[in-house]
Scaffold this active site. Structure first.
Site, PDB file in Angstrom:
ATOM      1  CE1 TYR A   1      -3.212  -2.900   0.062  1.00 27.03           C
ATOM      2  CE2 TYR A   1      -3.830  -2.235   2.595  1.00 27.03           C
ATOM      3  CZ  TYR A   1      -4.051  -2.902   1.234  1.00 27.03           C
ATOM      4  OH  TYR A   1      -4.718  -3.950   1.312  1.00 27.03           O
TER       5      TYR A   1
ATOM      6  N   PRO B   1     -16.417  -4.046   2.440  1.00 24.24           N
ATOM      7  CG  PRO B   1     -16.234  -3.185   4.429  1.00 24.24           C
ATOM      8  CD  PRO B   1     -15.198  -3.446   3.334  1.00 24.24           C
TER       9      PRO B   1
ATOM     10  CB  ALA C   1     -19.951  -3.118  -2.729  1.00 22.78           C
ATOM     11  CD  GLN C   2     -13.739  -0.876  -4.027  1.00 27.37           C
ATOM     12  OE1 GLN C   2     -13.373   0.378  -3.635  1.00 27.37           O
ATOM     13  NE2 GLN C   2     -12.914  -1.708  -3.543  1.00 27.37           N
TER      14      GLN C   2
ATOM     15  CG  LEU D   1     -23.485  -2.295  -0.107  1.00 27.15           C
ATOM     16  CD1 LEU D   1     -22.819  -3.326   0.557  1.00 27.15           C
ATOM     17  CD2 LEU D   1     -24.818  -2.606  -0.527  1.00 27.15           C
ATOM     18  CB  THR D   2     -22.495   4.797   0.731  1.00 20.20           C
ATOM     19  OG1 THR D   2     -22.425   5.288  -0.510  1.00 20.20           O
ATOM     20  CG2 THR D   2     -21.092   4.170   1.337  1.00 20.20           C
TER      21      THR D   2
ATOM     22  CE  LYS E   1     -20.048  10.257  -3.089  1.00 23.70           C
ATOM     23  NZ  LYS E   1     -18.582  10.511  -2.756  1.00 23.70           N
TER      24      LYS E   1
END
Length: 316
Positions: free
Chosen positions: A61, A208, A210-211, A214-215, A217
């Protein structure tokens, strides 16, 4: 906040982990463009204030920068922080010594003497056999430089193989870090989750949310264009967003019921799977606070069943 033990006898950690892939990464997450060291330190501090002290990173990273930033922030921390990092079995690493050397470098970057969880980033090890790899990691547990051993992206059979080699040395396999969310439930159908439960292995669930899907947005009629790694993900296309609309709708409905956001509901569903710890990637303090809202409450059995039913298309 009730902590979770990693594996059978590993360290006890918070039920939510902070992911730091974006900390220093310019290839996928545009580090330095819109966020930098100041924002990340604020995120780190916000996590500790929320009671979240478990962080996941990797040597790759930011090519080591993520680990260095965490070391810098940990120096100012007023409470103990638990660190998980990952070893990459690259083509030129084919001896036990190369594994130990990589661990040494991570310890130097993190400026610590022991890593709570050291994970193998992916199963394909080129010229490095699993026997050499796992036995070296067992040696490092005995030396005290690793508290617990984990793997990442291992299949059910690969997980069993790793567990058998480690068990012969008296070291349990603690973790398998895999992609898991309401929109990526394949570990429930391919044997990984069942095998983990059978072996007493904890699942660390990356991506968790899904990028960010699932927000709530991103919607089919959204105006905002995805950035970074999301640009090349077909799930963010209008067709992809239309497919997930029923899941997002239910998350909104349950969110209203519990006075939570869709993301907090999605994370709470994962935590409710038992012995599953979501890794929430963050760049800002506000994102940490949002994710922390997944803790301290619980979806009802009926509501969890609704989410499982509506997300069944993502079991395969």
């Amino acid at each position: 906040m009730e902590n979770i033990t990693l594996g059978q006898n590993g360290p006890a950690v918070t039920p939510l982990c902070i992911g730091t892939w974006a900390w220093g990464d310019k290839l996928f997450w545009n580090y330095g463009d819109g966020y930098g060291v100041e924002q990340l330190e604020e995120a780190f501090t916000a996590a500790l204030e929320a009671g979240i002290t478990f962080f996941d990173t990797a040597e790759i990273y930011g090519f080591g920068l993520s680990e260095k930033l965490l070391a810098r922030f940990m120096k100012k921390a007023e409470k103990p922080v638990q660190m998980a990092t990952k070893f990459g079995p690259l083509p030129w690493r084919f001896t036990g010594e190369s594994v130990s050397n990589a661990l040494t470098e991570s310890l130097k970057r993190l400026q610590i003497e022991q890593i709570e969880l050291y994970q193998v980033h992916w199963p394909f090890a080129f010229f490095l056999s699993q026997e050499t790899l796992m036995n070296t990691l067992a040696d490092e547990v005995k030396r005290g430089r690793i508290a617990a051993v984990g793997v990442s992206n291992y299949s059910a059979s690969q997980m069993r193989d790793a567990q058998q080699i480690l068990a012969a040395r008296g070291v349990p396999l603690a973790v398998n870090q895999v992609r898991y969310s309401l929109l990526t439930r394949q570990i429930e159908s391919n044997g990984i989750l069942a095998t983990a439960r059978d072996l007493g292995v904890t699942i660390l669930a990356y991506s968790p949310l899904a990028q960010g899907l699932l927000t709530g947005k991103y919607t089919p009629d959204r105006i905002e264009t995805p950035r970074g790694a999301r640009k090349i993900d077909p799930r963010f296309s209008q067709e992809g967003l239309q497919k997930i609309a029923p899941v997002i709708s239910l998350l909104h409905t349950l969110g209203e019921k519990y006075h939570r956001t869709p993301a907090q509901v999605a994370l709470n569903w994962l935590i409710a799977q038992k012995n599953v710890i979501p890794i929430a990637g963050v760049k800002t303090a506000e994102q940490v606070k949002q994710n922390a809202g997944a803790l301290g409450w619980r979806l009802s059995t009926e509501d969890r069943a609704q989410l499982e039913e509506i997300s069944r298309p993502w079991l395969k």
